[in-house]
Design an enzyme around this catalytic site. Structure first.
Site, mmCIF file in Angstrom:
data_model
loop_
_atom_site.group_PDB
_atom_site.id
_atom_site.type_symbol
_atom_site.label_atom_id
_atom_site.label_comp_id
_atom_site.label_asym_id
_atom_site.label_seq_id
_atom_site.Cartn_x
_atom_site.Cartn_y
_atom_site.Cartn_z
ATOM 1 N N SER A 50 -5.363 -32.313 -24.759
ATOM 2 C CA SER A 50 -4.060 -31.974 -24.176
ATOM 3 C C SER A 50 -3.054 -31.985 -25.312
ATOM 4 C CB SER A 50 -3.671 -33.023 -23.134
ATOM 5 O OG SER A 50 -2.327 -32.856 -22.728
ATOM 6 N N TYR A 91 -1.852 -41.977 -20.050
ATOM 7 C CA TYR A 91 -2.500 -40.654 -20.115
ATOM 8 C C TYR A 91 -2.597 -40.204 -21.575
ATOM 9 C CZ TYR A 91 -3.349 -35.659 -19.259
ATOM 10 O OH TYR A 91 -3.880 -34.391 -19.252
HETATM 11 P P1 NDP Z 1 -7.251 -30.456 -11.672
HETATM 12 O O1 NDP Z 1 -6.708 -31.661 -10.978
HETATM 13 O O2 NDP Z 1 -7.064 -29.129 -11.057
HETATM 14 O O3 NDP Z 1 -8.809 -30.664 -11.973
HETATM 15 C C1 NDP Z 1 -9.328 -31.919 -12.323
HETATM 16 C C2 NDP Z 1 -10.821 -31.890 -12.113
HETATM 17 O O4 NDP Z 1 -11.360 -33.164 -12.518
HETATM 18 C C3 NDP Z 1 -11.226 -31.663 -10.675
HETATM 19 O O5 NDP Z 1 -12.245 -30.708 -10.622
HETATM 20 C C4 NDP Z 1 -11.737 -33.018 -10.212
HETATM 21 O O6 NDP Z 1 -12.818 -32.853 -9.303
HETATM 22 C C5 NDP Z 1 -12.270 -33.590 -11.530
HETATM 23 N N1 NDP Z 1 -12.411 -35.029 -11.488
HETATM 24 C C6 NDP Z 1 -11.463 -35.975 -11.352
HETATM 25 N N2 NDP Z 1 -12.022 -37.193 -11.295
HETATM 26 C C7 NDP Z 1 -13.363 -37.000 -11.398
HETATM 27 C C8 NDP Z 1 -14.487 -37.866 -11.391
HETATM 28 N N3 NDP Z 1 -14.363 -39.206 -11.264
HETATM 29 N N4 NDP Z 1 -15.714 -37.332 -11.521
HETATM 30 C C9 NDP Z 1 -15.858 -36.000 -11.626
HETATM 31 N N5 NDP Z 1 -14.847 -35.118 -11.656
HETATM 32 C C10 NDP Z 1 -13.611 -35.636 -11.521
HETATM 33 O O7 NDP Z 1 -6.587 -30.506 -13.127
HETATM 34 P P2 NDP Z 1 -6.793 -29.599 -14.456
HETATM 35 O O8 NDP Z 1 -7.669 -28.457 -14.204
HETATM 36 O O9 NDP Z 1 -5.454 -29.380 -15.006
HETATM 37 O O10 NDP Z 1 -7.511 -30.677 -15.396
HETATM 38 C C11 NDP Z 1 -8.639 -30.372 -16.201
HETATM 39 C C12 NDP Z 1 -8.481 -31.030 -17.556
HETATM 40 O O11 NDP Z 1 -7.392 -30.413 -18.248
HETATM 41 C C13 NDP Z 1 -8.143 -32.523 -17.504
HETATM 42 O O12 NDP Z 1 -8.891 -33.213 -18.498
HETATM 43 C C14 NDP Z 1 -6.660 -32.567 -17.836
HETATM 44 O O13 NDP Z 1 -6.276 -33.792 -18.398
HETATM 45 C C15 NDP Z 1 -6.577 -31.414 -18.821
HETATM 46 N N6 NDP Z 1 -5.247 -30.866 -19.052
HETATM 47 C C16 NDP Z 1 -4.517 -30.306 -18.035
HETATM 48 C C17 NDP Z 1 -3.252 -29.812 -18.277
HETATM 49 C C18 NDP Z 1 -2.409 -29.249 -17.191
HETATM 50 O O14 NDP Z 1 -1.178 -29.059 -17.394
HETATM 51 N N7 NDP Z 1 -2.954 -28.927 -16.020
HETATM 52 C C19 NDP Z 1 -2.685 -29.851 -19.636
HETATM 53 C C20 NDP Z 1 -3.527 -30.437 -20.631
HETATM 54 C C21 NDP Z 1 -4.769 -30.916 -20.340
HETATM 55 P P3 NDP Z 1 -13.118 -33.781 -8.005
HETATM 56 O O15 NDP Z 1 -11.814 -34.363 -7.552
HETATM 57 O O16 NDP Z 1 -13.722 -32.813 -7.037
HETATM 58 O O17 NDP Z 1 -14.102 -34.793 -8.491
#
Ligand code: NDP
Length: 245
Positions: A143, A156
């Site tokens: 990030s 975070y």
């Molecule tokens: P979302 O919330 O849309 O997606 C997060 C995903 O992580 C979901 O598919 C969720 O699936 C999964 N997840 C959460 N906890 C668990 C767990 N215990 N086991 C398995 N899967 C898990 O957010 P983003 O798509 O934005 O996030 C994806 C990545 O991008 C993250 O690492 C985030 O930190 C990073 N990021 C995002 C930014 C943004 O502005 N959106 C900016 C910079 C980085 P489920 O709940 O079904 O398990």
């Protein structure tokens, strides 16, 4: 050894929404076989159906990245089924924003467990298989919070700084496995819909909506890193929407 034009077996954690789902769509469209992991298996099943209907190759497996056993089972099932794991994308993440004095300690633990330990468990499961084959690619989602600390995001940011550090360490130790850190700024996803202090979460959600990139932009960057020849390792991609500044 596979070259960049071959169809790869690509495992994506956190593929049920946001960047993970967009990446699954992009990589399946590129002709790769994607293996989707997350806790919400109904979402994964629907996405697999969508990808197959579009002519893509995909399957899914329930995954909780905070459990080492669950991660091992996710990676082993893909390896048993396909005979190899070419790429692991450690994407699953959570962001719960609050000041430290709010003492939302359970959310601190959750961010460390998902963002940091989950990434380490992914490496622990996939790296031995990749070392044994002498090839592979681990992509960790960082990030811009891996480069800059802001109030309410201390924990975070700490997890993302740590992911950046361990990604660099893995890269230095690897002469066979490629290692890439992809670090997006605000991106449209569900990230700001869960956790943290309500007022901070609302502000972050509004900022992400106003300033964010589509998740497909991050998927395109990931696809670029994968598409390079095995001899070329794209180490770091940092990207923001132009308007984020
Ligand atoms: P979302 O919330 O849309 O997606 C997060 C995903 O992580 C979901 O598919 C969720 O699936 C999964 N997840 C959460 N906890 C668990 C767990 N215990 N086991 C398995 N899967 C898990 O957010 P983003 O798509 O934005 O996030 C994806 C990545 O991008 C993250 O690492 C985030 O930190 C990073 N990021 C995002 C930014 C943004 O502005 N959106 C900016 C910079 C980085 P489920 O709940 O079904 O398990």
């Amino acid at each position: 050894m596979a070259d960049s034009t071959d169809s790869k077996i690509i495992l994506i954690t956190g593929a049920s929404s946001g960047i993970g789902a967009a990446t699954a769509r992009r990589l399946a469209a590129d002709g790769h076989h994607v293996v989707l992991g997350a806790r919400r298996v109904d979402r994964l099943a629907a996405l697999v159906d969508e990808l197959r209907a579009a002519g893509g190759a995909a399957d899914h497996h329930e995954l909780d990245v905070t459990s080492r056993d669950s991660m091992l089972s996710f990676v082993k099932a893909a390896h048993d089924r396909h005979g190899r794991v070419d790429v692991l994308i450690n994407n699953a993440g959570v962001m719960a924003l609050s000041t430290l004095d709010a003492l939302r300690v359970h959310e601190w633990e959750q961010m460390v467990e998902v963002n940091l330990l989950g990434t380490l468990y992914g490496i622990a499961a996939a790296l031995p298989l990749m070392r044994a084959r002498g090839t592979g690619h681990i992509i960790n989602i960082g990030s811009t919070a891996a480069y800059r600390v802001d109030a309410t995001a201390a924990v975070y940011c700490a997890t993302k700084y740590a992911v950046r550090a361990l990604t660099e360490g893995l890269r230095q130790e690897s002469r066979d496995v490629r290692v890439t850190l992809v670090s997006p700024g605000y991106t449209h996803s569900e990230l700001t819909e869960h956790g943290g202090s309500p007022e901070v979460r609302a502000a972050a959600h509004a900022a992400a909506q106003e300033l964010g990139m589509p998740a497909s932009a991050v998927a395109d960057a990931i696809a670029y890193a994968i598409a390079q020849p095995d001899s070329v390792d794209v180490n770091d991609i940092t990207m923001r929407s132009t308007v984020q500044g």
